[in-house]
Design an enzyme around this catalytic site. Structure first.
Site, PDB file in Angstrom:
ATOM      1  N   ASP A   1       0.861  -1.180   0.000  1.00  0.00           N
ATOM      2  CA  ASP A   1       0.000   0.000   0.000  1.00  0.00           C
ATOM      3  C   ASP A   1       0.900   1.233   0.000  1.00  0.00           C
ATOM      4  O   ASP A   1       1.876   1.289   0.741  1.00  0.00           O
ATOM      5  CB  ASP A   1      -0.881  -0.003   1.256  1.00  0.00           C
ATOM      6  CG  ASP A   1      -2.301   0.416   0.962  1.00  0.00           C
ATOM      7  OD1 ASP A   1      -2.474   1.539   0.442  1.00  0.00           O
ATOM      8  OD2 ASP A   1      -3.225  -0.357   1.244  1.00  0.00           O
TER       9      ASP A   1
ATOM     10  N   ASP B   1      -3.114   4.697  -2.356  1.00  0.00           N
ATOM     11  CA  ASP B   1      -4.202   5.239  -1.562  1.00  0.00           C
ATOM     12  C   ASP B   1      -4.634   6.625  -2.076  1.00  0.00           C
ATOM     13  O   ASP B   1      -3.784   7.498  -2.300  1.00  0.00           O
ATOM     14  CB  ASP B   1      -3.699   5.373  -0.118  1.00  0.00           C
ATOM     15  CG  ASP B   1      -4.791   5.667   0.869  1.00  0.00           C
ATOM     16  OD1 ASP B   1      -5.619   4.774   1.104  1.00  0.00           O
ATOM     17  OD2 ASP B   1      -4.811   6.785   1.420  1.00  0.00           O
TER      18      ASP B   1
ATOM     19  N   GLU C   1      -6.304   3.936  -6.097  1.00  0.00           N
ATOM     20  CA  GLU C   1      -7.612   4.098  -5.472  1.00  0.00           C
ATOM     21  C   GLU C   1      -8.103   5.508  -5.775  1.00  0.00           C
ATOM     22  O   GLU C   1      -7.418   6.484  -5.469  1.00  0.00           O
ATOM     23  CB  GLU C   1      -7.511   3.897  -3.957  1.00  0.00           C
ATOM     24  CG  GLU C   1      -8.883   3.879  -3.309  1.00  0.00           C
ATOM     25  CD  GLU C   1      -8.895   4.392  -1.873  1.00  0.00           C
ATOM     26  OE1 GLU C   1      -9.828   4.048  -1.149  1.00  0.00           O
ATOM     27  OE2 GLU C   1      -7.983   5.150  -1.478  1.00  0.00           O
TER      28      GLU C   1
ATOM     29  N   HIS D   1     -11.105  -3.157   3.067  1.00  0.00           N
ATOM     30  CA  HIS D   1     -11.138  -2.807   4.487  1.00  0.00           C
ATOM     31  C   HIS D   1     -12.009  -1.583   4.765  1.00  0.00           C
ATOM     32  O   HIS D   1     -12.167  -1.197   5.918  1.00  0.00           O
ATOM     33  CB  HIS D   1      -9.712  -2.551   4.966  1.00  0.00           C
ATOM     34  CG  HIS D   1      -9.081  -1.412   4.225  1.00  0.00           C
ATOM     35  ND1 HIS D   1      -8.733  -1.494   2.885  1.00  0.00           N
ATOM     36  CD2 HIS D   1      -8.762  -0.159   4.609  1.00  0.00           C
ATOM     37  CE1 HIS D   1      -8.239  -0.331   2.505  1.00  0.00           C
ATOM     38  NE2 HIS D   1      -8.244   0.498   3.523  1.00  0.00           N
ATOM     39  N   ASP D   2     -12.542  -0.963   3.721  1.00  0.00           N
ATOM     40  CA  ASP D   2     -13.398   0.223   3.897  1.00  0.00           C
ATOM     41  C   ASP D   2     -14.870  -0.063   3.633  1.00  0.00           C
ATOM     42  O   ASP D   2     -15.701   0.843   3.745  1.00  0.00           O
ATOM     43  CB  ASP D   2     -12.968   1.338   2.924  1.00  0.00           C
ATOM     44  CG  ASP D   2     -11.584   1.874   3.215  1.00  0.00           C
ATOM     45  OD1 ASP D   2     -11.164   1.833   4.393  1.00  0.00           O
ATOM     46  OD2 ASP D   2     -10.915   2.324   2.256  1.00  0.00           O
TER      47      ASP D   2
HETATM   48  C1  NOJ Z   1      -8.383   5.139   1.751  1.00  0.00           C
HETATM   49  C2  NOJ Z   1      -8.097   3.972   2.646  1.00  0.00           C
HETATM   50  O1  NOJ Z   1      -8.511   2.800   2.026  1.00  0.00           O
HETATM   51  C3  NOJ Z   1      -8.792   4.245   3.952  1.00  0.00           C
HETATM   52  O2  NOJ Z   1      -8.786   3.130   4.803  1.00  0.00           O
HETATM   53  C4  NOJ Z   1      -8.148   5.442   4.583  1.00  0.00           C
HETATM   54  O3  NOJ Z   1      -8.867   5.806   5.732  1.00  0.00           O
HETATM   55  C5  NOJ Z   1      -8.109   6.653   3.631  1.00  0.00           C
HETATM   56  N1  NOJ Z   1      -7.771   6.304   2.291  1.00  0.00           N
HETATM   57  C6  NOJ Z   1      -7.100   7.644   4.106  1.00  0.00           C
HETATM   58  O4  NOJ Z   1      -5.796   7.139   3.923  1.00  0.00           O
END
Ligand code: NOJ
Length: 566
Positions: free
Chosen positions: A98, A206, A264, A336-337
């Site tokens: 990541d 990210d 992302e 994970h989100d």
């Molecule tokens: C995206 C990540 O997947 C998430 O978990 C994070 O809180 C935010 N970006 C900030 O880094």
């Protein structure tokens, strides 16, 4: 040019805190991952993506990095990391790290120096601004812009020592790096090269569509009832985003083989994704878009709507068509989100959990693109039965609760209803390995509670049962490896107006595949032209007894294959 290897690859995502704890401190670690690599290899995955394992105060569970070139002691050491990397490679898989460089931790040395003085050589590495003109610094409304942060509150934090504010789109412990400054970019590229030289095989980047901001920093529009303005239009997909990624490509990826890069990009449009992923432009291999995981919400992320299947299909159809000629899609339900997909778009009741989990897996994986499996998805892991706010750990959930209850006067019970469905903690409960205490995740006290359904839903049980979600995912992944039509077939959405069935074909060099998934708990007949021809075709995979006339059982999926003239 040869087709890149990642066209036929499947990625498995590990969230290290919640994967496996080898030393009993309640937190997953690298040793725990090393111990379970065979689980991932057994599934047939080609790539492991590791969520952040770098030193971090863990304000946002590692997405706040205080040292980009080391390992968080709670997770292990660089020696453990090298052993993990070797273990991944020995099994014929690749490892993707990541990369979190829109922001660092406020405890990163770069920010510590930046904050130390207005004259610090690193001052300009972050976004420092004075108070709004004519306003007393540090008073309400004096922030340089009206932007809200993603985790609640203003996106600006006041620093009394220097009398200025710094920008943090996420938490106040995640100050945004200033990509306008070439020294910042040099430092990031040097760090990326260091990891690649160590042997890693790529990066998941990210919020990489946040790195270029409108440097004039205008105020955002304030939605009715909202406490802050929307900064997004001024920092998403900004004027220099493509330029920065092209520069990164030249400085880091050019001349290196066999990498995978995925950006992302919350809010990215299809047209922009074509540009980001066009191989000729040399930016990234693929992006994560959010349209399909935002299909059940409104402009306000905390409003829940039931899923309309026609909307979900329209989204996928648009992305499949948009990237058919140029670029490449990524495919995911979970990470994970996101809450667990079987609880969200399927049915996690004991009766239909396994069947609907398989249906969702098959419907996703047979699209054109690179599928991502998030830890536990291959077991059909579900959302957690959260009781009170005390059960949550995620900064986003806690921030939203405080904002909604304390500042907006919403009813706690209503806010909890939304959090139960939506919270990222649903994804972060510990991986369920077996039916021993704490699901075999830890011998200590887990940092977030284990889902009480672990006695039934766990890896040991799933691996032992040939009819499990795990083996179904294994077959899906094998199918992608064996059948070129899964990788390269043209995509055609069928029945776009149907609210119950998700159906499409893939066609490649004399082979046509038909996929139909029933998104309901009732039998549904698929009224598809030439149904007779299809039901006589080869049934590659299903999750329930197939009928002769394309009547799908509740939550059934069928994948047929037939020869066609080109
Ligand atoms: C995206 C990540 O997947 C998430 O978990 C994070 O809180 C935010 N970006 C900030 O880094």
């Amino acid at each position: 040019m040869d087709n890149p290897w990642w066209h036929s690859a499947v990625v498995y995502q590990i969230y290290p805190r919640s994967f496996a704890d080898a030393d009993g401190d309640g937190m997953g670690d690298l040793r725990g991952i090393i111990d379970h690599l065979d689980h991932i290899a057994g599934l047939g995955a080609d790539v492991v993506w590791l969520s952040p394992v770098y030193p971090s105060p863990q304000d946002d569970n590692g997405y706040d990095i205080s040292d980009y070139q080391d390992i968080e002691p709670v997770f292990g050491t660089l020696a453990d990391f090298d052993e993990l990397l070797a273990g991944v490679h020995e099994r014929g898989m690749r490892l993707v790290m990541d990369l979190v460089v829109n922001h660092s931790s406020d405890e990163h040395q770069w920010f510590v120096e930046s904050r130390s003085s207005k004259d610090s050589p690193k001052r300009d590495w972050y976004w420092w601004r004075p108070a709004r003109e004519g306003m007393e610094p540090g008073t309400p409304g004096a922030e340089p812009t009206n932007w809200g942060s993603v985790f609640g509150g203003s996106a600006w934090e006041y620093d009394p020592a220097s009398g200025e504010y710094f920008l943090h789109i996420f938490s106040r412990k995640q100050p945004d790096l200033n990509w306008e400054n070439p020294e910042v970019r040099d430092a990031v590229y040097a760090m990326m090269n260091w990891w690649l030289d160590r042997g890693v095989d790529g990066f998941r980047m990210d919020v990489i569509d946040h790195i270029s901001k409108d440097t004039t920093l205008p105020d955002g529009v304030v939605r009715p009832g909202a406490p802050y303005g929307e900064g997004g239009p001024h920092y998403l997909n900004g004027p220099r985003n493509h330029e920065f990624l092209q520069e990164m490509h030249r400085r880091v990826f050019a001349g290196r083989d066999a990498l995978l890069t995925v950006g992302e990009m919350p809010g990215v449009t299809v047209d922009e994704a074509v540009l980001y992923t066009d191989p000729a432009r040399k930016e990234v291999d693929m992006v994560f878009n959010f349209d399909h995981v935002w299909a059940d919400r409104g402009a306000d992320p905390w409003l829940l709507y039931p899923l309309r299947l026609t909307r979900l299909k329209a989204i996928f159809a648009r992305w499949q068509a948009g990237l058919a000629e140029t670029g490449w899609n990524s495919l995911y339900w979970n990470n994970h989100d996101q809450p667990r997909v079987v609880s969200r778009y399927g049915d996690d009741s004991p009766q239909w959990r396994e069947r609907s989990a398989k249906m969702l897996g098959a419907v996703l994986h047979l699209h054109r693109g690179t599928p991502y499996v998030y830890q536990g998805e291959e077991l059909g892991m579900t959302n957690y039965p959260f009781g009170s706010i005390a059960d949550f750990r995620d900064i986003e959930a806690l921030g939203h609760y405080a904002q909604a209850v304390d500042h907006e006067g919403r009813q706690p019970a209503d806010v909890l209803t939304v959090l139960r469905a939506r919270s990222r903690d649903n994804a972060r409960t510990p991986m369920q390995w077996d039916d021993s205490p704490q699901a075999g995740f830890t011998t200590g006290t887990p940092w977030l509670a284990v889902n009480p359904n672990y006695k039934d839903i766990n890896a040991v049980a799933a691996v032992a049962d040939q009819e499990s979600v795990y083996h179904f995912y294994r077959r899906l992944i094998a199918l992608r490896h064996e059948e070129p039509a899964v990788v390269y077939g043209d995509f055609t959405m069928l029945l776009p107006q149907d609210e119950r069935l998700y159906a499409y074909t893939r066609r490649f060099e004399g082979v046509e595949l038909l996929v139909i998934g029933n998104f309901t708990g009732e039998p549904v007949r698929a009224d598809i032209d030439e149904a007779g021809a299809w039901s006589a075709a080869e049934l590659l995979l299903t999750n329930a007894p197939a009928s002769a006339d394309l009547v799908l059982e509740p939550w059934q999926v069928v994948i047929y294959r037939r020869g066609v003239t080109r």
